[in-house]
Design a protein around this motif. Structure first.
Motif, short mmCIF file in Angstrom:
data_model
loop_
_atom_site.label_atom_id
_atom_site.label_comp_id
_atom_site.label_asym_id
_atom_site.label_seq_id
_atom_site.Cartn_x
_atom_site.Cartn_y
_atom_site.Cartn_z
N PRO A 22 123.33 83.24 24.51
CA PRO A 22 124.02 84.34 24.63
C PRO A 22 123.88 85.17 25.34
CG PRO A 22 121.04 83.84 24.64
CD PRO A 22 122.15 82.57 24.14
N ASP A 23 124.69 86.18 25.88
CA ASP A 23 124.94 87.10 27.03
C ASP A 23 124.07 88.53 27.49
OD1 ASP A 23 127.88 86.42 26.69
OD2 ASP A 23 128.87 88.45 26.33
N TYR A 24 123.88 88.58 28.76
CA TYR A 24 122.84 89.30 29.33
C TYR A 24 123.00 90.74 28.72
CZ TYR A 24 121.54 85.94 33.34
OH TYR A 24 121.55 85.13 34.76
N ALA A 30 128.80 95.97 30.87
CA ALA A 30 129.33 95.05 32.51
C ALA A 30 128.86 93.86 31.98
CB ALA A 30 128.16 95.66 33.74
N THR A 31 127.92 93.45 31.34
CA THR A 31 129.06 92.05 30.93
C THR A 31 129.54 91.89 30.08
OG1 THR A 31 126.18 91.67 30.79
CG2 THR A 31 127.32 89.66 29.32
N LEU A 32 130.03 92.49 29.41
CA LEU A 32 131.63 91.81 28.78
C LEU A 32 132.40 92.00 29.53
CD1 LEU A 32 132.97 91.76 26.02
CD2 LEU A 32 133.23 94.40 25.46
N GLN A 33 132.43 93.34 30.55
CA GLN A 33 133.54 93.20 31.51
C GLN A 33 133.71 91.53 32.60
OE1 GLN A 33 135.70 95.96 31.58
NE2 GLN A 33 134.27 96.31 29.38
N ASP A 110 128.20 84.51 35.38
CA ASP A 110 126.74 85.41 35.00
C ASP A 110 126.75 86.77 33.79
OD1 ASP A 110 124.29 84.68 36.43
OD2 ASP A 110 125.58 86.20 38.22
N VAL A 111 127.74 85.43 33.26
CA VAL A 111 127.85 86.39 31.89
C VAL A 111 126.56 85.92 30.94
CG1 VAL A 111 129.73 86.66 29.67
CG2 VAL A 111 130.30 86.16 31.84
N TRP A 112 126.70 85.12 30.77
CA TRP A 112 125.40 84.00 29.91
C TRP A 112 123.72 83.95 30.70
CZ3 TRP A 112 128.36 78.54 28.99
CH2 TRP A 112 129.09 78.71 28.21
N ASP A 113 123.43 84.24 29.89
CA ASP A 113 121.86 84.90 29.69
C ASP A 113 120.74 82.68 30.13
OD1 ASP A 113 119.25 85.53 30.18
OD2 ASP A 113 119.09 86.94 29.36
#
Length: 131
Positions: A22-24, A30-33, A110-113
Motif C-alpha cells: 500500500p502507498d503512504y 503527494a504520494t501519488l505525485q 517513499d511511495v510504498w508504506d
C-alpha cells in the motif's frame, strides 16, 4: 483420465510469493505525485523482472470510491486513483522477495508504506516444483 501438468521451467519451479504494497496514506495526493515521478523507472525494472521470469504479475491498485484521491483536484482526469501495488514473484526465498522490494524505486522513493507491506508465499499446486 486426468491431464498431466506440463513440466515447469526452472523459474516456474521456484516458490510463488505475493507482495501487497500500500502507498503512504497520510498525504495521498503527494504520494501519488511521487509515484508518478518515478513510475517509468518502476516499470522498467518490472519489465526486466518479467524477462528474467521473477515477476509473474504486477499491477497498481485503485483506491475505494470513498478515498480522498477520487475527489482530489490534482488527480488528472485520465488517471485512476492508485493507492498501492500488488505483485506475484518467483524467488527462492521470502528474503529474496524483500530484497527485491527494498530495491524498488517505489520503496526507496517513499511511495510504498514500508510498515504496511505484506509478503507471503502461496502453496504449491500438484506438479509444481518438479524438475
Amino acid at each position: 483420465m486426468l491431464p498431466t501438468l506440463p513440466r515447469m521451467t526452472s523459474k516456474k519451479a521456484l516458490p510463488l510469493f505475493y507482495a501487497i504494497c500500500p502507498d503512504y496514506s497520510t498525504e495521498p495526493s503527494a504520494t501519488l505525485q511521487r509515484r508518478l515521478k518515478v513510475r517509468a523507472e518502476h516499470w522498467k525494472r518490472a519489465e526486466e523482472d518479467k524477462k528474467e521470469g521473477t515477476l509473474e504479475f504486477g499491477r497498481g491498485t485503485v483506491a475505494p470510491p470513498s478515498h480522498p484521491l477520487h475527489t482530489d483536484p490534482k488527480l488528472p482526469s485520465s488517471l485512476q486513483a492508485m493507492n498501492g501495488s500488488i505483485m506475484f514473484f518467483r524467488y527462492k526465498s521470502l528474503s529474496d522477495v524483500w530484497d527485491r522490494l527494498k530495491e524498488d524505486v517505489y520503496y526507496t522513493g517513499d511511495v510504498w508504506d514500508k510498515d504496511k507491506i505484506q509478503v507471503g508465499e502461496f502453496i504449491r499446486l500438484p506438479g509444481e516444483g518438479e524438475e
